[in-house]
Design a protein around this motif. Structure first.
Motif, PDB file in Angstrom:
ATOM      1  N   ASP A 358      27.614  32.246  79.681  1.00  0.00           N
ATOM      2  CA  ASP A 358      27.746  33.568  80.305  1.00  0.00           C
ATOM      3  C   ASP A 358      26.954  33.649  81.603  1.00  0.00           C
ATOM      4  OD1 ASP A 358      28.467  36.586  79.983  1.00  0.00           O
ATOM      5  OD2 ASP A 358      26.311  36.569  80.341  1.00  0.00           O
ATOM      6  N   ALA A 359      25.723  33.120  81.596  1.00  0.00           N
ATOM      7  CA  ALA A 359      24.902  33.148  82.807  1.00  0.00           C
ATOM      8  C   ALA A 359      25.515  32.296  83.909  1.00  0.00           C
ATOM      9  CB  ALA A 359      23.483  32.670  82.492  1.00  0.00           C
ATOM     10  N   ALA A 360      26.074  31.127  83.521  1.00  0.00           N
ATOM     11  CA  ALA A 360      26.667  30.241  84.514  1.00  0.00           C
ATOM     12  C   ALA A 360      27.904  30.863  85.154  1.00  0.00           C
ATOM     13  CB  ALA A 360      27.038  28.902  83.859  1.00  0.00           C
ATOM     14  N   VAL A 361      28.690  31.569  84.359  1.00  0.00           N
ATOM     15  CA  VAL A 361      29.938  32.134  84.857  1.00  0.00           C
ATOM     16  C   VAL A 361      29.708  33.421  85.636  1.00  0.00           C
ATOM     17  CG1 VAL A 361      32.130  33.162  84.137  1.00  0.00           C
ATOM     18  CG2 VAL A 361      31.342  31.046  83.075  1.00  0.00           C
ATOM     19  N   THR A 362      28.806  34.285  85.142  1.00  0.00           N
ATOM     20  CA  THR A 362      28.622  35.607  85.751  1.00  0.00           C
ATOM     21  C   THR A 362      27.467  35.674  86.743  1.00  0.00           C
ATOM     22  OG1 THR A 362      27.120  36.409  84.015  1.00  0.00           O
ATOM     23  CG2 THR A 362      29.496  36.640  83.629  1.00  0.00           C
ATOM     24  N   GLY A 363      26.493  34.743  86.620  1.00  0.00           N
ATOM     25  CA  GLY A 363      25.310  34.813  87.471  1.00  0.00           C
ATOM     26  C   GLY A 363      24.370  35.945  87.096  1.00  0.00           C
ATOM     27  N   LYS A 364      24.508  36.484  85.873  1.00  0.00           N
ATOM     28  CA  LYS A 364      23.680  37.605  85.440  1.00  0.00           C
ATOM     29  C   LYS A 364      22.817  37.206  84.250  1.00  0.00           C
ATOM     30  CE  LYS A 364      27.045  41.094  86.910  1.00  0.00           C
ATOM     31  NZ  LYS A 364      27.930  42.229  86.480  1.00  0.00           N
ATOM     32  N   ARG A 365      21.606  37.767  84.216  1.00  0.00           N
ATOM     33  CA  ARG A 365      20.694  37.488  83.107  1.00  0.00           C
ATOM     34  C   ARG A 365      20.864  38.568  82.044  1.00  0.00           C
ATOM     35  NH1 ARG A 365      15.022  37.258  85.090  1.00  0.00           N
ATOM     36  NH2 ARG A 365      14.700  39.412  84.421  1.00  0.00           N
ATOM     37  N   ARG A 366      21.500  38.203  80.954  1.00  0.00           N
ATOM     38  CA  ARG A 366      21.608  39.131  79.836  1.00  0.00           C
ATOM     39  C   ARG A 366      21.482  38.385  78.504  1.00  0.00           C
ATOM     40  NH1 ARG A 366      27.479  41.087  81.956  1.00  0.00           N
ATOM     41  NH2 ARG A 366      28.697  39.207  81.563  1.00  0.00           N
ATOM     42  N   ALA A 367      20.671  37.343  78.527  1.00  0.00           N
ATOM     43  CA  ALA A 367      20.414  36.607  77.286  1.00  0.00           C
ATOM     44  C   ALA A 367      19.810  37.515  76.230  1.00  0.00           C
ATOM     45  CB  ALA A 367      19.478  35.422  77.552  1.00  0.00           C
ATOM     46  N   GLY A 368      18.918  38.419  76.661  1.00  0.00           N
ATOM     47  CA  GLY A 368      18.312  39.341  75.713  1.00  0.00           C
ATOM     48  C   GLY A 368      19.329  40.270  75.084  1.00  0.00           C
ATOM     49  N   MET A 369      20.323  40.686  75.860  1.00  0.00           N
ATOM     50  CA  MET A 369      21.359  41.550  75.311  1.00  0.00           C
ATOM     51  C   MET A 369      22.177  40.793  74.259  1.00  0.00           C
ATOM     52  SD  MET A 369      22.341  44.643  75.570  1.00  0.00           S
ATOM     53  CE  MET A 369      23.710  45.680  75.040  1.00  0.00           C
ATOM     54  N   PHE A 370      22.512  39.533  74.557  1.00  0.00           N
ATOM     55  CA  PHE A 370      23.243  38.729  73.583  1.00  0.00           C
ATOM     56  C   PHE A 370      22.441  38.571  72.295  1.00  0.00           C
ATOM     57  CE2 PHE A 370      26.019  37.358  77.054  1.00  0.00           C
ATOM     58  CZ  PHE A 370      27.220  37.171  76.405  1.00  0.00           C
ATOM     59  N   THR A 371      21.185  38.175  72.422  1.00  0.00           N
ATOM     60  CA  THR A 371      20.385  37.940  71.222  1.00  0.00           C
ATOM     61  C   THR A 371      20.033  39.244  70.518  1.00  0.00           C
ATOM     62  OG1 THR A 371      18.350  37.862  72.548  1.00  0.00           O
ATOM     63  CG2 THR A 371      19.439  35.773  72.057  1.00  0.00           C
ATOM     64  N   GLY A 372      19.944  40.355  71.279  1.00  0.00           N
ATOM     65  CA  GLY A 372      19.708  41.647  70.650  1.00  0.00           C
ATOM     66  C   GLY A 372      20.863  42.052  69.760  1.00  0.00           C
ATOM     67  N   VAL A 373      22.084  41.913  70.274  1.00  0.00           N
ATOM     68  CA  VAL A 373      23.258  42.213  69.467  1.00  0.00           C
ATOM     69  C   VAL A 373      23.348  41.238  68.288  1.00  0.00           C
ATOM     70  CG1 VAL A 373      25.785  42.266  69.467  1.00  0.00           C
ATOM     71  CG2 VAL A 373      24.516  43.244  71.390  1.00  0.00           C
ATOM     72  N   TRP A 374      23.078  39.960  68.570  1.00  0.00           N
ATOM     73  CA  TRP A 374      23.132  38.925  67.525  1.00  0.00           C
ATOM     74  C   TRP A 374      22.188  39.260  66.379  1.00  0.00           C
ATOM     75  CZ3 TRP A 374      25.400  33.927  66.944  1.00  0.00           C
ATOM     76  CH2 TRP A 374      24.800  33.106  65.996  1.00  0.00           C
ATOM     77  N   THR A 375      20.903  39.471  66.694  1.00  0.00           N
ATOM     78  CA  THR A 375      19.919  39.699  65.632  1.00  0.00           C
ATOM     79  C   THR A 375      20.176  41.003  64.901  1.00  0.00           C
ATOM     80  OG1 THR A 375      18.397  40.661  67.264  1.00  0.00           O
ATOM     81  CG2 THR A 375      18.122  38.325  66.734  1.00  0.00           C
ATOM     82  N   ALA A 376      20.659  42.021  65.625  1.00  0.00           N
ATOM     83  CA  ALA A 376      20.929  43.306  64.981  1.00  0.00           C
ATOM     84  C   ALA A 376      22.029  43.173  63.939  1.00  0.00           C
ATOM     85  CB  ALA A 376      21.315  44.346  66.026  1.00  0.00           C
TER      86      ALA A 376
END
Length: 459
Positions: A358-376
């Motif tokens: 996702d970061a490579a394709v979009t150039g945006k940092r949202r790893a925390g959003m991914f892992t937040g949804v994942w862990t929730a």
């Protein structure tokens, strides 16, 4: 723009160890309440089984709110310590005290006790999110090498195995250290001991990742919370990975909740919980290099299918324990441990792949959003393992009690314990195999071409 770069930074051994030690917290907090909290409520605090299951599950609903928020906050954090590490420290100073409060054993019984434990568990879950969500986001940002992520996370799995030993061997040993089934004081001592271990692990990870690299370093996603959530939801590989991981965790949580009952009522020895987890941990530690090699030989998806089949097979075989006895039960858990080791390693590695893609394709940092949804979602689904097992116990006629007034369980309750420990988790874990077959990374991301050895850089 995405350009291939051959010489990506390599994560040092010190950072790998520093990152991995944090799993002492994440694995322990996930396992100890799952293993002991339901039993503690039904057998020490006189909470009905169905209500105890609901209390274990209810705080996880809060995770659906707090975990994505913590992920978003960590994505947007700018500090000299990086975006993730300040949150690791915040979790370290709040979680241990909240965990002790859960097992404090106040002079309450029944519904009042359930409400107290539920509130404390909610606070503990919030503190855990402060650490866990940023912690899971870090591997995708440490390296952009497809296979190095697996070898990096191998260290995490080693510590998860050690934490499983702490959770499954030390915690029950302390909890049952006084009397046949333990006392309130022994549970308090267990909670204090585990809290100290978690504090040391979280601080060790905070200081140990001080020099962790951050490859690519994309800018934070400035979109609104709902826009970010929608982008994560529409990521097809992430959706399938989350589905299969949640299914696997549901099976694990059912087995954790059932383990003390399995030891007490199927094997006839409450202290057997310790030895059951001892044979579970061994394969988790010893088979890790094998799973790394299998992920390279059959790709991560193929190795994931194999791990799930091994896990389901061992669980199903355990259903014959009343016929073959305690030694046989321990042998089946050797297979279960090997399977769990594979699926957990590959879950984390594949999550890092999806986040990095996702970061490579979009150039945006949202790893925390991914892992937040994942862990929730994952923890929420996993919490239903205790709820489902509590319902199974109630259907079987299980009778709640406290140490001063032990009861003899009916045959239906004994059967319910066996089914909840073996047959149901086996069926659930098999469902994840079909979901794994749906997981695929897009072929147009450069680093998914493993033969080329290329790695992405975001410009």
């Amino acid at each position: 723009m995405i350009a291939p770069v051959v010489n990506a930074p390599t994560v040092s051994r010190g950072v790998r160890l520093g990152y991995g030690v944090g799993s002492f917290c994440t694995a322990t907090f996930a396992a100890v309440p799952g293993l002991l909290l339901l039993y503690y409520m039904t057998n020490f605090m006189a909470v009905p089984a169905w209500l105890a299951g609901a209390i274990v599950a209810a705080p996880k609903v809060w995770d659906l709110v707090i975990n994505p928020l913590v992920g978003r906050w960590s994505d947007r954090t700018r500090s000299r310590m990086g975006p993730r590490r300040p949150w690791l420290l915040a979790g370290a100073v709040t979680l241990p005290a909240a965990f002790v409060a859960v097992f404090a054993g106040p002079p309450l019984r029944g519904v009042p006790a359930a409400l107290y434990i539920g509130l404390c568990f909610l606070v503990a879950a919030t503190a855990y999110a402060l650490f866990e969500v940023p912690y899971k986001a870090m591997p995708a940002e440490m390296t952009d090498d497809y296979h190095e992520r697996t070898s990096l996370l191998q260290w995490r799995m080693v510590f998860i195995g050690a934490a499983t030993a702490v959770s499954g061997i030390l915690a029950p040993a302390i909890a049952t250290g006084e009397g046949a089934n333990g006392t309130l004081n022994s549970y308090r001592l267990m909670a204090a001991t585990i809290a100290v271990i978690m504090l040391a692990a979280m601080l060790g990870s905070f200081f140990g990742t001080a020099r962790a690299p951050m490859t690519g370093a994309p800018e934070p996603d400035g979109g609104r919370l709902w826009e970010q959530f929608r982008a994560v939801r529409k990521n097809t590989p992430f959706a399938w990975l989350l589905a299969l991981s949640s299914t696997q965790m549901l099976a694990v949580s059912m087995m954790l909740a059932a383990a003390p009952y399995f030891a007490s009522y199927t094997l006839g020895n409450p202290k057997a919980t310790t030895t059951l987890f001892a044979v579970l941990v061994g394969p988790m530690l010893l088979t890790m290099p094998i799973w790394v090699a299998l992920s390279k030989r059959f790709d991560k998806r193929g190795a994931m299918v194999l791990g799930a089949l091994v896990y389901a097979g061992g669980t199903a075989l355990a259903a014959a324990t009343p016929i073959f006895g305690a030694v046989y039960a321990h042998l089946t858990l050797l297979l279960v441990g090997a399977g769990i080791a594979g699926v957990q390693l590959l879950q984390f590695s594949m999550l890092a792949d999806v986040v990095a893609m996702d970061a490579a394709v979009t150039g945006k940092r949202r790893a925390g959003m991914f892992t937040g949804v994942w862990t929730a979602i994952e923890s929420g689904v996993a919490s239903f393992g205790a709820l489902i097992f509590g319902v199974v116990l109630s259907i079987g006629g299980f009778i709640e009690s406290e140490p001063s007034r032990p009861v003899e369980q009916p045959d239906g309750a004994i059967t319910a314990v066996l089914i909840g420990q073996t047959a149901l988790p086996a069926v659930v874990i098999l469902l994840s195999v079909f979901m794994t077959l749906k997981y695929r990374l897009p072929k147009d991301v450069p680093w998914t071409d493993q033969a080329s050895g290329t790695k992405p850089a975001t410009h």
